[in-house]
Design a protein around this motif. Structure first.
Motif, PDB file in Angstrom:
ATOM      1  N   LEU A  76       8.223  15.610  -5.529  1.00  0.00           N
ATOM      2  CA  LEU A  76       9.143  15.168  -6.434  1.00  0.00           C
ATOM      3  C   LEU A  76       9.264  15.786  -7.690  1.00  0.00           C
ATOM      4  N   ILE A  77      10.506  16.175  -8.019  1.00  0.00           N
ATOM      5  CA  ILE A  77      10.839  17.125  -9.000  1.00  0.00           C
ATOM      6  C   ILE A  77      11.598  16.396 -10.401  1.00  0.00           C
ATOM      7  N   ASN A  78      11.139  16.512 -11.368  1.00  0.00           N
ATOM      8  CA  ASN A  78      11.940  15.855 -12.559  1.00  0.00           C
ATOM      9  C   ASN A  78      12.479  17.097 -13.396  1.00  0.00           C
ATOM     10  N   THR A  79      14.017  16.707 -13.154  1.00  0.00           N
ATOM     11  CA  THR A  79      14.744  17.850 -13.796  1.00  0.00           C
ATOM     12  C   THR A  79      14.956  17.377 -15.427  1.00  0.00           C
ATOM     13  N   GLY A  80      14.402  16.348 -15.900  1.00  0.00           N
ATOM     14  CA  GLY A  80      14.603  15.692 -17.311  1.00  0.00           C
ATOM     15  C   GLY A  80      13.815  16.086 -18.288  1.00  0.00           C
ATOM     16  N   THR A  81      13.854  15.624 -19.508  1.00  0.00           N
ATOM     17  CA  THR A  81      12.986  16.059 -20.477  1.00  0.00           C
ATOM     18  C   THR A  81      11.980  14.804 -20.876  1.00  0.00           C
ATOM     19  N   THR A  82      11.927  13.664 -19.921  1.00  0.00           N
ATOM     20  CA  THR A  82      10.949  12.822 -20.316  1.00  0.00           C
ATOM     21  C   THR A  82      10.264  12.392 -18.972  1.00  0.00           C
ATOM     22  N   PRO A  83       8.958  12.017 -18.822  1.00  0.00           N
ATOM     23  CA  PRO A  83       8.146  11.600 -17.682  1.00  0.00           C
ATOM     24  C   PRO A  83       8.756  10.332 -17.038  1.00  0.00           C
ATOM     25  N   VAL A  84       8.810  10.525 -15.835  1.00  0.00           N
ATOM     26  CA  VAL A  84       9.256   9.399 -14.929  1.00  0.00           C
ATOM     27  C   VAL A  84       8.230   8.834 -13.863  1.00  0.00           C
ATOM     28  N   THR A  85       8.176   7.749 -14.054  1.00  0.00           N
ATOM     29  CA  THR A  85       6.963   6.902 -12.977  1.00  0.00           C
ATOM     30  C   THR A  85       8.134   6.604 -11.637  1.00  0.00           C
ATOM     31  N   VAL A  86       7.627   6.980 -10.486  1.00  0.00           N
ATOM     32  CA  VAL A  86       8.340   6.788  -9.290  1.00  0.00           C
ATOM     33  C   VAL A  86       7.223   5.962  -8.379  1.00  0.00           C
ATOM     34  N   GLU A  87       8.023   5.162  -7.488  1.00  0.00           N
ATOM     35  CA  GLU A  87       7.059   4.681  -6.545  1.00  0.00           C
ATOM     36  C   GLU A  87       7.952   5.171  -5.127  1.00  0.00           C
ATOM     37  N   LEU A  88       6.921   5.293  -4.058  1.00  0.00           N
ATOM     38  CA  LEU A  88       7.342   5.702  -2.953  1.00  0.00           C
ATOM     39  C   LEU A  88       7.096   4.690  -1.772  1.00  0.00           C
ATOM     40  N   LYS A  89       8.172   4.600  -1.164  1.00  0.00           N
ATOM     41  CA  LYS A  89       8.310   3.623   0.128  1.00  0.00           C
ATOM     42  C   LYS A  89       8.698   4.399   1.387  1.00  0.00           C
ATOM     43  N   TRP A  90       8.613   3.699   2.455  1.00  0.00           N
ATOM     44  CA  TRP A  90       8.813   4.665   3.756  1.00  0.00           C
ATOM     45  C   TRP A  90       9.425   3.806   4.621  1.00  0.00           C
ATOM     46  N   LYS A  91      10.139   4.464   5.637  1.00  0.00           N
ATOM     47  CA  LYS A  91      10.634   3.870   6.809  1.00  0.00           C
ATOM     48  C   LYS A  91      10.035   4.586   8.065  1.00  0.00           C
ATOM     49  N   ASN A  92       9.417   3.783   9.012  1.00  0.00           N
ATOM     50  CA  ASN A  92       8.800   4.327  10.187  1.00  0.00           C
ATOM     51  C   ASN A  92       7.592   5.053   9.767  1.00  0.00           C
ATOM     52  N   PHE A  93       6.863   4.664   9.055  1.00  0.00           N
ATOM     53  CA  PHE A  93       5.515   5.158   8.730  1.00  0.00           C
ATOM     54  C   PHE A  93       4.542   4.014   8.125  1.00  0.00           C
ATOM     55  N   LYS A  94       3.419   4.035   8.471  1.00  0.00           N
ATOM     56  CA  LYS A  94       2.242   3.056   8.023  1.00  0.00           C
ATOM     57  C   LYS A  94       1.299   4.021   7.383  1.00  0.00           C
ATOM     58  N   PRO A  95       1.271   3.778   6.097  1.00  0.00           N
ATOM     59  CA  PRO A  95       0.245   4.748   5.202  1.00  0.00           C
ATOM     60  C   PRO A  95      -1.102   4.064   5.486  1.00  0.00           C
ATOM     61  N   GLY A  96      -1.998   5.296   5.164  1.00  0.00           N
ATOM     62  CA  GLY A  96      -3.508   5.148   5.414  1.00  0.00           C
ATOM     63  C   GLY A  96      -3.940   4.500   4.169  1.00  0.00           C
ATOM     64  N   ASN A  97      -5.239   4.956   3.863  1.00  0.00           N
ATOM     65  CA  ASN A  97      -6.075   4.242   2.624  1.00  0.00           C
ATOM     66  C   ASN A  97      -5.829   5.041   1.421  1.00  0.00           C
ATOM     67  N   ARG A  98      -5.308   6.105   1.471  1.00  0.00           N
ATOM     68  CA  ARG A  98      -5.436   7.129   0.321  1.00  0.00           C
ATOM     69  C   ARG A  98      -4.178   7.974   0.108  1.00  0.00           C
ATOM     70  N   PHE A  99      -3.736   8.556  -1.117  1.00  0.00           N
ATOM     71  CA  PHE A  99      -2.757   9.689  -1.202  1.00  0.00           C
ATOM     72  C   PHE A  99      -3.318  10.634  -2.250  1.00  0.00           C
ATOM     73  N   TYR A 100      -2.974  11.788  -2.093  1.00  0.00           N
ATOM     74  CA  TYR A 100      -3.210  12.899  -2.698  1.00  0.00           C
ATOM     75  C   TYR A 100      -2.222  13.569  -3.585  1.00  0.00           C
ATOM     76  N   TRP A 101      -2.457  14.214  -4.736  1.00  0.00           N
ATOM     77  CA  TRP A 101      -1.193  14.814  -5.290  1.00  0.00           C
ATOM     78  C   TRP A 101      -1.721  16.035  -6.193  1.00  0.00           C
ATOM     79  N   TYR A 102      -0.749  16.849  -6.381  1.00  0.00           N
ATOM     80  CA  TYR A 102      -0.987  17.778  -7.676  1.00  0.00           C
ATOM     81  C   TYR A 102       0.243  17.639  -8.459  1.00  0.00           C
ATOM     82  N   SER A 103      -0.074  17.642  -9.858  1.00  0.00           N
ATOM     83  CA  SER A 103       0.981  17.504 -10.876  1.00  0.00           C
ATOM     84  C   SER A 103       0.858  18.762 -11.645  1.00  0.00           C
ATOM     85  N   LEU A 104       2.363  19.357 -11.790  1.00  0.00           N
ATOM     86  CA  LEU A 104       2.600  20.675 -12.338  1.00  0.00           C
ATOM     87  C   LEU A 104       3.647  20.376 -13.318  1.00  0.00           C
TER      88      LEU A 104
END
Length: 584
Positions: free
Chosen positions: A495-523
């Motif tokens: 996820l890339i934010n080209t703007g000048t303020t933080p943006v909260t984003v929610e992810l959804k999926w098609k054809n995928f069942k998420p497991g118990n956890r997600f992991y991320w690096y924020s730069l």
């Protein structure tokens, strides 16, 4: 709604086996827990198969391998719990393309020390794992004699070369058989590739020698030199290209002293003449490869954009005269692009917009030119890319890292076969420096200190899967998204934010069942140097120096959270969140 397509497959092998999976099974990676169009946990998984390989990628996928996701070490953190209208939907029911490993390449050069005697550099380049490293060095390739000692050019290489203005200047040749503490030899290039993880190479052959050589048959002499390099290489390198930006009036061989030429060549190079010479080179090089039982691929220099009135006739007529004369003799087409206006003090918005739009425009132009002039669509390799923006330290900034991330996503999405960033080390020049690492001339910054672009490219690759799949964005127009799947079933999204303020984003999926956890690096960048911060932090860890990022970047733990209440993250202003989601 802005749609950004990204390709990835979820089957654990590259074959087109079809499985019908129920969402009740624990090994089901492809069920949508909350489809945007409605649905329940009983949604049936759609079968997914790989698309046909694009002609613009072709053999660059020959070394593709399925990826298995490795769970990173992580720190459990709290995620945003507020509702958001910024939704990124990843569609794992279709695949844009398998991802070539050759898309994350870099350019080495002859002046960046012997390399293998630099432990800091070798550690960083091994961690980065570019997969492809080009050599010997842009325009210097056309004055490079790979098998000659220092100051020992061939007898038919003149001591002076003619520049675009018609003035004879010192030749300034580079040599491959050298041993000093400030430049690399041909053998040291090979050693660097091998010791940093057996990276593949792109070797740029000295085409200029076919033009300025003073023998009775300079084209044959230059082609023979190239064929000897193929023999010496002995299969270590698959990808070769004839000349560097040969259409350019800045290249050795663009204009020659006809009084010294003995085979009747014209003063100025044309696309047709280049193509005629290309076939001589390619024939000699392929014969050499056959002799040693190796397969090589040879690229031809192509002009990448619509021409303008001020440009030379060589540029204006390059593609239209080269492509018919080539008549399919090349294995792939070569493009270079520095995306932003030449030596312009471009702002961050314009730089990021160029990264988002130019890759598609460029490949559409090239393929259109090939078809218009009777050629056959073949792979396209972007063997040099960066920005021309100058004046505000743009090239060494956090924005440069964001720019690099977008370029990687767009070159995959637009089905390039290869991409290589220019370059690993250059010169400070008050921040007008393309180098991925500091050269030591930067005040208070040690040599080989990674620049922000290094960190963005490192973490992008760290969580990148093996197939690109579509990712659509609704809500904020500042958010851009690229998604991929692992053959082991997990999903990655950048996820890339080209703007000048933080943006909260929610992810959804098609054809995928998420497991118990997600992991991320924020730069994200720092507060220094206006919109062109020279710093980057990863999950809040940065540097106390004037520039760069955290020293121990390989040991930074991912952030992690439960998927129970959905997957939400806050993407920093002018920053990136690179994440992966467990499969069920």
């Amino acid at each position: 709604m802005t749609v950004f397509s990204i390709k990835y497959l979820i089957l654990s092998t590259g074959v087109s086996a079809i499985l019908t999976l129920s969402c009740k099974k624990s090994n089901t990676p492809n069920v949508d827990p909350d489809p945007p169009t409605g649905g329940t946990d009983t949604t049936i998984v759609r079968p997914v198969t790989d698309p046909a390989v694009a002609n613009t990628i072709d053999f660059f996928l020959n070394d593709w391998q399925a990826k298995t996701f490795t769970t990173p070490e992580y720190t459990e953190v709290v995620v945003p719990n507020t509702a958001t209208t910024n939704i990124v939907t990843v569609d794992a029911s279709s695949i844009i393309t398998k991802i070539p490993t050759t898309i994350t390449g870099h350019n080495a050069n002859t002046w960046m020390t012997p390399m293998v005697d630099q432990p800091l550099f070798m550690n960083h380049i091994t961690n980065l794992r570019p997969h492809v490293i080009r050599w010997p060095a842009g325009s210097a390739s056309d004055i490079y004699f790979w098998n000659r000692p220092q100051d020992s050019p061939p007898a038919d290489a003149p001591s002076q070369l003619m520049n675009a203005g018609g003035t004879l200047q010192n030749s300034g040749y580079w040599y491959g058989k050298i041993n000093n503490n400030w430049s690399a030899s041909t053998d040291q290039y090979y050693q660097m590739r091998q010791q940093s993880g057996n990276n593949e190479g792109v070797i740029t052959i000295n085409y200029g020698y076919a033009r300025y050589g003073t023998s009775d048959d300079p084209v044959a002499a230059a082609a023979h030199l190239a064929a000897d390099w193929v023999r010496y290489d002995n299969g270590r390198t698959k990808y070769w290209e004839i000349g560097n930006e040969s259409y350019g009036d800045w290249e050795a061989g663009y204009r020659i002293d006809v009084s010294k030429n003995k085979d009747g060549q014209p003063e100025y190079l044309t696309g047709k003449l280049y193509a005629h010479h290309f076939k001589v080179f390619a024939d000699s090089m392929r014969k050499a490869a056959t002799e040693i039982g190796k397969i090589i691929y040879i690229g031809a220099v192509t002009y990448e954009a619509a021409t303008e009135g001020w440009q030379t006739n060589t540029v204006k007529t390059w593609n239209q005269t080269m492509i018919p004369e080539l008549n399919g003799a090349n294995d792939y087409y070569i493009a270079h692009n520095y995306f932003t206006p030449y030596e312009t003090n471009s702002n961050a918005k314009d730089i990021l917009n160029a990264a988002l739009t130019v890759p598609a425009t460029m490949i559409n132009f090239i393929t259109s030119q090939i078809q218009t002039y009777g050629g056959v669509i073949k792979p396209v390799a972007l063997t040099e890319w960066n920005m021309f923006a100058t004046g505000s330290k743009q090239q060494v900034s956090n924005i440069s890292g964001l720019f690099a991330t977008i370029i990687l996503g767009e070159t995959i999405k637009n089905k390039y076969g290869l991409a290589a960033r220019w370059d690993l080390l250059n010169g400070w020049s008050n921040g007008n420096d393309h180098g991925l690492f500091s050269d030591g001339g930067e005040p208070d910054i040690a040599k080989w200190t990674p620049r922000p672009s290094f960190y963005y490219m490192y973490f992008f690759q760290k969580l990148l899967g093996d197939r690109l799949v579509p990712a659509s964005v609704s809500g904020s127009t500042d958010i851009k998204a690229y998604a991929s799947t692992f053959s082991s079933g997990q999903i990655n999204t950048t996820l890339i934010n080209t703007g000048t303020t933080p943006v909260t984003v929610e992810l959804k999926w098609k054809n995928f069942k998420p497991g118990n956890r997600f992991y991320w690096y924020s730069l994200e960048g720092g507060n220094d140097n206006g919109e062109f911060s020279r710093k980057v932090s990863i999950n809040g860890m940065g540097t106390t120096l004037e520039a760069g990022g955290p020293e121990h970047y390989t040991s930074i733990k991912a952030n992690a959270a439960s998927t129970t209440n959905g997957v939400k993250v806050t993407v920093p202003a002018r920053g990136t969140v690179i994440l992966a989601v467990d499969k069920k």
